[in-house]
Design a protein around this motif. Structure first.
Motif, PDB file in Angstrom:
ATOM      1  N   UNK A 125       0.835  -1.193   0.000  1.00 25.77           N
ATOM      2  CA  UNK A 125       0.000   0.000   0.000  1.00 25.77           C
ATOM      3  C   UNK A 125       0.874   1.249   0.000  1.00 25.77           C
ATOM      4  N   UNK A 126       0.538   2.174  -0.868  1.00 22.43           N
ATOM      5  CA  UNK A 126       1.268   3.436  -0.996  1.00 22.43           C
ATOM      6  C   UNK A 126       0.305   4.563  -0.682  1.00 22.43           C
ATOM      7  N   UNK A 127       0.641   5.398   0.299  1.00 20.62           N
ATOM      8  CA  UNK A 127      -0.216   6.537   0.645  1.00 20.62           C
ATOM      9  C   UNK A 127       0.245   7.758  -0.135  1.00 20.62           C
ATOM     10  N   UNK A 128      -0.690   8.384  -0.795  1.00 17.87           N
ATOM     11  CA  UNK A 128      -0.386   9.544  -1.632  1.00 17.87           C
ATOM     12  C   UNK A 128      -0.533  10.830  -0.809  1.00 17.87           C
ATOM     13  N   UNK A 129       0.551  11.556  -0.670  1.00 20.84           N
ATOM     14  CA  UNK A 129       0.530  12.884  -0.057  1.00 20.84           C
ATOM     15  C   UNK A 129       0.376  13.875  -1.204  1.00 20.84           C
ATOM     16  N   UNK A 130      -0.737  14.580  -1.220  1.00 18.22           N
ATOM     17  CA  UNK A 130      -0.988  15.554  -2.282  1.00 18.22           C
ATOM     18  C   UNK A 130      -1.249  16.912  -1.636  1.00 18.22           C
ATOM     19  N   UNK A 131      -0.229  17.749  -1.626  1.00 19.28           N
ATOM     20  CA  UNK A 131      -0.295  19.060  -0.968  1.00 19.28           C
ATOM     21  C   UNK A 131      -0.782  18.947   0.475  1.00 19.28           C
ATOM     22  N   UNK A 132      -0.254  17.943   1.184  1.00 13.19           N
ATOM     23  CA  UNK A 132      -0.612  17.746   2.600  1.00 13.19           C
ATOM     24  C   UNK A 132       0.143  18.765   3.434  1.00 13.19           C
ATOM     25  N   UNK A 133      -0.598  19.550   4.205  1.00 16.27           N
ATOM     26  CA  UNK A 133      -0.027  20.674   4.943  1.00 16.27           C
ATOM     27  C   UNK A 133       0.041  20.365   6.433  1.00 16.27           C
ATOM     28  N   UNK A 134       1.172  20.718   7.021  1.00 15.24           N
ATOM     29  CA  UNK A 134       1.406  20.521   8.449  1.00 15.24           C
ATOM     30  C   UNK A 134       2.027  21.788   9.026  1.00 15.24           C
ATOM     31  N   UNK A 135       1.752  22.046  10.310  1.00 18.83           N
ATOM     32  CA  UNK A 135       2.415  23.127  11.024  1.00 18.83           C
ATOM     33  C   UNK A 135       2.861  22.591  12.377  1.00 18.83           C
ATOM     34  N   UNK A 136       3.751  23.314  13.023  1.00 11.38           N
ATOM     35  CA  UNK A 136       4.271  22.877  14.325  1.00 11.38           C
ATOM     36  C   UNK A 136       3.667  23.735  15.424  1.00 11.38           C
ATOM     37  N   UNK A 137       3.153  23.048  16.446  1.00 11.66           N
ATOM     38  CA  UNK A 137       2.723  23.711  17.679  1.00 11.66           C
ATOM     39  C   UNK A 137       3.445  22.982  18.810  1.00 11.66           C
ATOM     40  N   UNK A 138       4.241  23.712  19.574  1.00 10.45           N
ATOM     41  CA  UNK A 138       5.111  23.136  20.606  1.00 10.45           C
ATOM     42  C   UNK A 138       6.023  22.098  19.958  1.00 10.45           C
ATOM     43  N   UNK A 139       5.931  20.834  20.354  1.00  9.36           N
ATOM     44  CA  UNK A 139       6.772  19.791  19.738  1.00  9.36           C
ATOM     45  C   UNK A 139       5.935  18.847  18.876  1.00  9.36           C
ATOM     46  N   UNK A 140       4.789  19.327  18.375  1.00 11.03           N
ATOM     47  CA  UNK A 140       3.864  18.489  17.619  1.00 11.03           C
ATOM     48  C   UNK A 140       3.691  19.015  16.198  1.00 11.03           C
ATOM     49  N   UNK A 141       3.767  18.098  15.239  1.00  6.22           N
ATOM     50  CA  UNK A 141       3.536  18.393  13.826  1.00  6.22           C
ATOM     51  C   UNK A 141       2.072  18.050  13.543  1.00  6.22           C
TER      52      UNK A 141
END
Length: 165
Positions: A125-141
């Motif tokens: 199984x291959x998971x497709x990341x398509x413009x997946x956005x993340x930000x950091x708050x404290x030590x968490x993505x």
């Protein structure tokens, strides 16, 4: 005089070529590390490796199944955006973060990387990341978007520390 100009030109060329050889500054080093899932329970686990070379790798495991992905990242303001590259071989493919449990699994037509192929093995199984956005708050993505209403109770987030199982 001519020899002096040639010497200065060579010296300047040497300086500019040395400057290019210096390592580039990492865009935002706080993103570059190994991140571990925080929210989903046993027996699921996942790991997201964000590298200095603008590449990422993703792995997940659950009982007898697993998935993977890899691709490139970029920074926009305080957000990291991940995009997968097209995988090689015959694999099942799903958008990142869509499947939350087997009873709410979305109906995805043509979900193989090669039309009409038959994926084989546990790592198929291959998971497709398509413009997946993340930000950091404290030590968490933290993932910015939820795609599946059936999975709304799950928040996708990663920590720099692996959870104790």
């Amino acid at each position: 005089m001519k020899n002096c100009l040639i010497t200065i030109s060579l010296f300047l060329a040497l300086l500019t070529s040395c400057e290019k050889a210096l390592p580039k500054k990492i865009e935002d080093p706080k993103f570059v590390k190994v991140w571990y899932d925080t929210c989903q329970g046993m027996p699921f686990s996942s790991k997201l490796k964000i590298g200095v070379n603008k590449k990422f790798e993703y792995y997940s495991r659950a009982c007898q199944d697993g998935s993977r992905s890899n691709g490139y990242w970029r920074i926009v303001n305080d957000t990291i955006i991940l995009n997968s590259i097209k995988p090689k071989g015959c694999l099942y493919q799903y958008p990142f973060g869509v499947v939350c449990d087997i009873f709410n699994e979305p109906e995805i037509v043509d979900n193989t990387t090669i039309k009409n192929c038959d994926p084989d093995g546990r790592e198929a199984t291959y998971e497709i990341f398509e413009n997946e956005k993340f930000f950091i708050r404290n030590d968490t993505l933290i993932h910015l978007e939820k795609r599946n209403a059936a999975c709304s109770q799950y928040r996708i987030a990663f920590s720099s520390k692996e959870k104790i199982r």
